[in-house]
Enzyme design. Structure first.
Site, PDB file in Angstrom:
ATOM      1  N   HIS A 166       0.802  -1.069   0.089  1.00  0.00           N
ATOM      2  CA  HIS A 166      -0.202   0.039   0.106  1.00  0.00           C
ATOM      3  C   HIS A 166       0.889   1.272  -0.078  1.00  0.00           C
ATOM      4  CE1 HIS A 166      -3.553  -2.375   0.610  1.00  0.00           C
ATOM      5  NE2 HIS A 166      -3.177  -2.940   1.703  1.00  0.00           N
TER       6      HIS A 166
ATOM      7  N   HIS B 161      -6.030  -7.513  -0.447  1.00  0.00           N
ATOM      8  CA  HIS B 161      -6.376  -6.073  -0.792  1.00  0.00           C
ATOM      9  C   HIS B 161      -5.564  -5.755  -1.960  1.00  0.00           C
ATOM     10  CE1 HIS B 161      -6.557  -6.707   3.477  1.00  0.00           C
ATOM     11  NE2 HIS B 161      -7.956  -6.078   3.362  1.00  0.00           N
TER      12      HIS B 161
HETATM   13  C1  SP5 Z   1      -0.938  -5.127   3.789  1.00  0.00           C
HETATM   14  C2  SP5 Z   1      -2.381  -5.298   4.021  1.00  0.00           C
HETATM   15  O1  SP5 Z   1      -3.113  -6.451   4.049  1.00  0.00           O
HETATM   16  N1  SP5 Z   1      -2.882  -4.164   4.561  1.00  0.00           N
HETATM   17  C3  SP5 Z   1      -4.298  -4.227   4.844  1.00  0.00           C
HETATM   18  C4  SP5 Z   1      -5.000  -3.142   5.167  1.00  0.00           C
HETATM   19  C5  SP5 Z   1      -6.198  -2.971   5.399  1.00  0.00           C
HETATM   20  N2  SP5 Z   1      -6.653  -2.446   6.682  1.00  0.00           N
HETATM   21  C6  SP5 Z   1      -7.998  -2.106   6.671  1.00  0.00           C
HETATM   22  C7  SP5 Z   1      -8.453  -2.011   7.964  1.00  0.00           C
HETATM   23  C8  SP5 Z   1      -9.863  -1.663   8.026  1.00  0.00           C
HETATM   24  C9  SP5 Z   1     -10.403  -1.650   9.379  1.00  0.00           C
HETATM   25  N3  SP5 Z   1     -10.274  -3.009  10.212  1.00  0.00           N
HETATM   26  C10 SP5 Z   1     -11.117  -3.155  11.328  1.00  0.00           C
HETATM   27  C11 SP5 Z   1     -11.483  -4.407  11.516  1.00  0.00           C
HETATM   28  C12 SP5 Z   1     -12.475  -4.371  12.810  1.00  0.00           C
HETATM   29  N4  SP5 Z   1     -12.995  -5.490  12.833  1.00  0.00           N
HETATM   30 ZN    ZN Z   2      -4.070  -7.117   2.667  1.00  0.00          ZN
END
Ligand code: SP5
Ligand code: ZN
Length: 346
Positions: free
Chosen positions: A161, A199
């Protein structure tokens, strides 16, 4: 057997959570990820990375981003924020949404962070830079050494990212992009980056979007269905200028499972035809138990994806990206690596 490049320093980054929709939550990108992956790799060859000069990072990143990441925590600490208001991690609080302000350098580190950060979830603490640099060294060392047999860089924090001058999504420097550029510099191009993380790797796409010597191909949960990185990763993003046609996005429906995911991986592998080498962005967060994605891929799905990659028979740097379910994380990585070994006969 595939060699792993790994460094204890990658454990030094401990964000201790993330700020999501304004709320500090537990977070899933923890040092324990490295520990469980190493446990699963027991008995396999391992080596430490060679430290590279910080200037090597400028092959794909703006020196301003590198300088910011290197000094941000010290500046934060000197600003007194750890005691008032009581935040021990670097978190931006303003984001300049208008382009053209980059020349301005705000006084406050909380504002400077907003120049580079794409979100509030990607915290910087005391040991972060040491781990960020070590992860980049793992990727660069793997790319320096890779020959016929693939090699695995156990990078943490992840990288896909992170863009030319931005960080986010738990990523700071783009380990996969650094490896791809190093392969180009070694004369092993054209390179295809195959990104199997759940992602979309918006940072990698951005870095190479206008180039055709490094292609980018990704299968990921459809950002149009409400998933990170939300603004990028759609099928109509195919590259620009010289890079037109050198970018392939395969967005998938939430809950799609092995069938559609593996069909997409077949297309990513076809897209790599004619390449001199590969970088694999190995996120295993598409797996069913993972808390960060809804793709429902199985461990045997990852093994089959690995086999397809191995069958391409190209020098490959496999770079760790996401994957957050600690009980299954190590097994998923090994399943993929064994698949690569079976497919390539290594
Ligand atoms: C490298 C990688 O896989 N990065 C992923 C980043 C995605 N993060 C998004 C997070 C969104 C919020 N997650 C909260 C989960 C609550 N249950
Ligand atoms: Zn990811």
């Amino acid at each position: 057997m595939i060699t792993t490049v790994t460094d204890d320093a990658t454990l030094a980054h401990d964000p201790e959570g993330e700020v999501w929709v304004g709320v500090p939550i537990e977070g899933t990108e923890s040092p324990g990820r490295v520990t469980v992956i190493r446990e699963a790799l027991a008995g396999r060859p391992m080596m430490n990375p060679t430290p590279h000069p910080t200037s090597d990072l400028a092959s794909v990143h703006d020196p301003e981003l590198i300088g910011f990441l290197e000094t941000a925590w010290d500046r934060w600490s000197e600003s007194g924020y750890p005691s008032d208001p009581g935040q021990s991690k670097v978190v931006p609080y303003v984001f300049p949404a208008v382009t053209g302000v980059k020349g301005r350098r705000p006084q406050s580190i909380g504002a400077v962070a907003g120049l580079f950060a794409m979100d509030t979830m990607t915290l910087i603490g005391q040991g972060s830079w040491r781990a960020i640099k070590a992860a980049a060294d793992c990727a660069l060392t793997a790319a320096d050494r890779v020959d016929v047999e693939p090699i695995y860089a156990l990078c943490r924090p992840p990288g896909h990212h992170a863009g030319p001058a931005f960080y986010g999504g738990s990523c700071y420097l783009n380990n996969a992009a650094l490896a791809a550029q190093r392969l180009i510099d070694r004369g092993l191009g054209p390179v295809t980056v195959i990104d199997v993380d759940a992602h979309h790797g918006n940072g990698t796409q951005e870095i190479f979007y206008r180039r055709r010597d490094v292609r980018y191909a990704s299968a990921h949960v459809d950002p149009g269905r409400g998933w990170f990185p939300h603004f990028v990763g759609f099928a109509d993003e195919t590259g620009e200028g010289e890079g037109l046609g050198a970018n392939l996005n395969e967005p998938l429906e939430p809950g799609s499972g092995d069938g559609p995911w593996l069909d997409a991986i077949v297309r990513l592998c076809q897209f790599a035809a004619g390449s001199g080498s590969l970088v694999i962005s190995l996120g295993v967060d598409a797996a069913a138990a993972d808390p960060e994605s809804p793709l429902e891929v199985t461990s045997s799905g990852y093994a089959r994806a690995g086999r397809m990659v191995g069958e391409l028979g190209l020098p490959a740097v496999i770079v760790q990206e996401g994957g957050y379910h600690l009980p299954t994380l190590g097994g998923l990585v090994v399943a993929f690596l064994q698949g690569v070994e079976a497919g390539g006969g290594w």
